[in-house]
Design an enzyme around this catalytic site. Sequence first.
Site, PDB file in Angstrom:
ATOM      1  CB  SER A 109      -3.068  11.999   0.026  1.00 24.87           C
ATOM      2  OG  SER A 109      -1.743  11.806   0.411  1.00 24.87           O
ATOM      3  CG  HIS A 166      -0.909   7.248   1.412  1.00 25.66           C
ATOM      4  ND1 HIS A 166      -1.479   8.021   2.388  1.00 25.66           N
ATOM      5  CD2 HIS A 166      -0.693   8.066   0.350  1.00 25.66           C
ATOM      6  CE1 HIS A 166      -1.585   9.269   1.936  1.00 25.66           C
ATOM      7  NE2 HIS A 166      -1.124   9.318   0.701  1.00 25.66           N
TER       8      HIS A 166
HETATM    9  C1  GCU Z   1       3.537  12.649  -0.407  1.00 30.20           C
HETATM   10  C2  GCU Z   1       3.558  13.739   0.635  1.00 30.20           C
HETATM   11  C3  GCU Z   1       2.313  13.718   1.509  1.00 30.20           C
HETATM   12  C4  GCU Z   1       1.082  13.655   0.647  1.00 30.20           C
HETATM   13  C5  GCU Z   1       1.179  12.524  -0.336  1.00 30.20           C
HETATM   14  C6  GCU Z   1       0.029  12.421  -1.335  1.00 30.20           C
HETATM   15  O1  GCU Z   1       3.689  11.415   0.194  1.00 30.20           O
HETATM   16  O2  GCU Z   1       4.715  13.601   1.395  1.00 30.20           O
HETATM   17  O3  GCU Z   1       2.280  14.863   2.322  1.00 30.20           O
HETATM   18  O4  GCU Z   1      -0.061  13.554   1.440  1.00 30.20           O
HETATM   19  O5  GCU Z   1       2.354  12.689  -1.117  1.00 30.20           O
HETATM   20  O6  GCU Z   1      -0.598  13.411  -1.629  1.00 30.20           O
HETATM   21  O7  GCU Z   1      -0.162  11.331  -1.851  1.00 30.20           O
END
Ligand code: GCU
Length: 418
Positions: free
Chosen positions: A257, A398
């Site tokens: 992420s 995610h």
């Molecule tokens: C948020 C953000 C993402 C990122 C994520 C994370 O969702 O919008 O860009 O990748 O956090 O780091 O978990």
Amino acid sequence: MLKTVLLYSLLYGVALPLLAQKHPLPDPLILNNGKRVTSANEWRSQRRPELLERFANEMYGHSPSKPSGMTFEVFDTDPKALRGKATRKQVAVYFNGKHEGPRMDVLIYIPNQVKGPVPAIVGLNFWGNHSINSDPGIRISPSWMESNRGNPYIDVSCVVNHRSTEACRGINARQWPIDSILERGYALVTAYREDIASDEPATKFTTGVHTLYPELQNRGDNFGTVAAWAWGLSRIMDYVQTDKRIDAKRVAVFGWSRLGKAALWAGVTDERFALVISHESGAGGAKLFHRGVGENIRRLCTVFPHWYAGNFKKYMDQDTLLPFDQHLVISLVAPRPVYIASAEQDKGSDPEGEFDGAKAASAVYQFLGTTGLPTAQLPPLQQSVQGQIGYHIRPGGHDVTNYDWAQYLDFMDKHIKK
Ligand code: GCU
């Protein structure tokens, strides 16, 4: 009509697929002067540096080099950690050599069953070193900690007044399958993101490495937090090069992420990383902004104003018109192996956009004589494709799962195990 669509996409933080691919992606093999790159040497000596400069100017910011006064102190060694499977080491990295200055703790597990220097995975963690395993020997991070995340993958009720407690040990262990990593013969090296730079808009640039370089701040190409994390990964590499039990020539950099965005930039800016794994890195990571799908530049720059350089804000609402895009960043890793992965429900990261980023970067990999990405079609769920570029998409959201790690370990076996 176009105005309405733009307005809609602004309001909802997503641009409609309607806008997708309206503007052609910049060709990685065409120089700024319009000429085509004709040799590997030209790529290396001209195109690669001009792209690096462009991304440092417009998006990530310029990072400082290795601080001359930096020191390492190994403050813990346990040769029989994790029921004898590993040697645990913990190293305090004092960025400016001063104990009262910013400090990053590096946690290392080295497999005991392997003789000789071992290959390693270096990656930052979200919740402190003590969160990745319940090993009672890990120093509890004294750094600031997020205490509320409204996110299903982690329970952070152990965090009190933004500090970790004993109850926080191992809260994130599920995402760090240390036993499999060790059994496959890899060392794991990790550090906590907050030791390097604050991830809070309110305290941005006031902790960690940013306190050492005030002159890099009030300018458009300022050293943002994603670049700072990448810089921290390089400082871990500086230590790794001094550790005889790790083979510094066989080190993969991993991140998920926002930390996957940082791992990608670390792999680009620091060629000591032999392999790069950018897991669900989405916007500002592997996904193409040009598609206009998923998280956009406006959201990145307003919800996380510290992540990228101030100059990047110029491109808000220009996602589909950008004069550059993330395939160029991925291509800067070439010809070293890179793995990009997605999850089906991780819509904000735009799985297809991540795949398309890898696919468009493949032109450079192929130009340099490697296999690149061995498919032009998004593969079915749970079918990892692995050339010099690897990719998979798995069901679910995610997260970092054992399935993801199994693919990464296979990819590493193929490329850096020896
Ligand atoms: C948020 C953000 C993402 C990122 C994520 C994370 O969702 O919008 O860009 O990748 O956090 O780091 O978990």
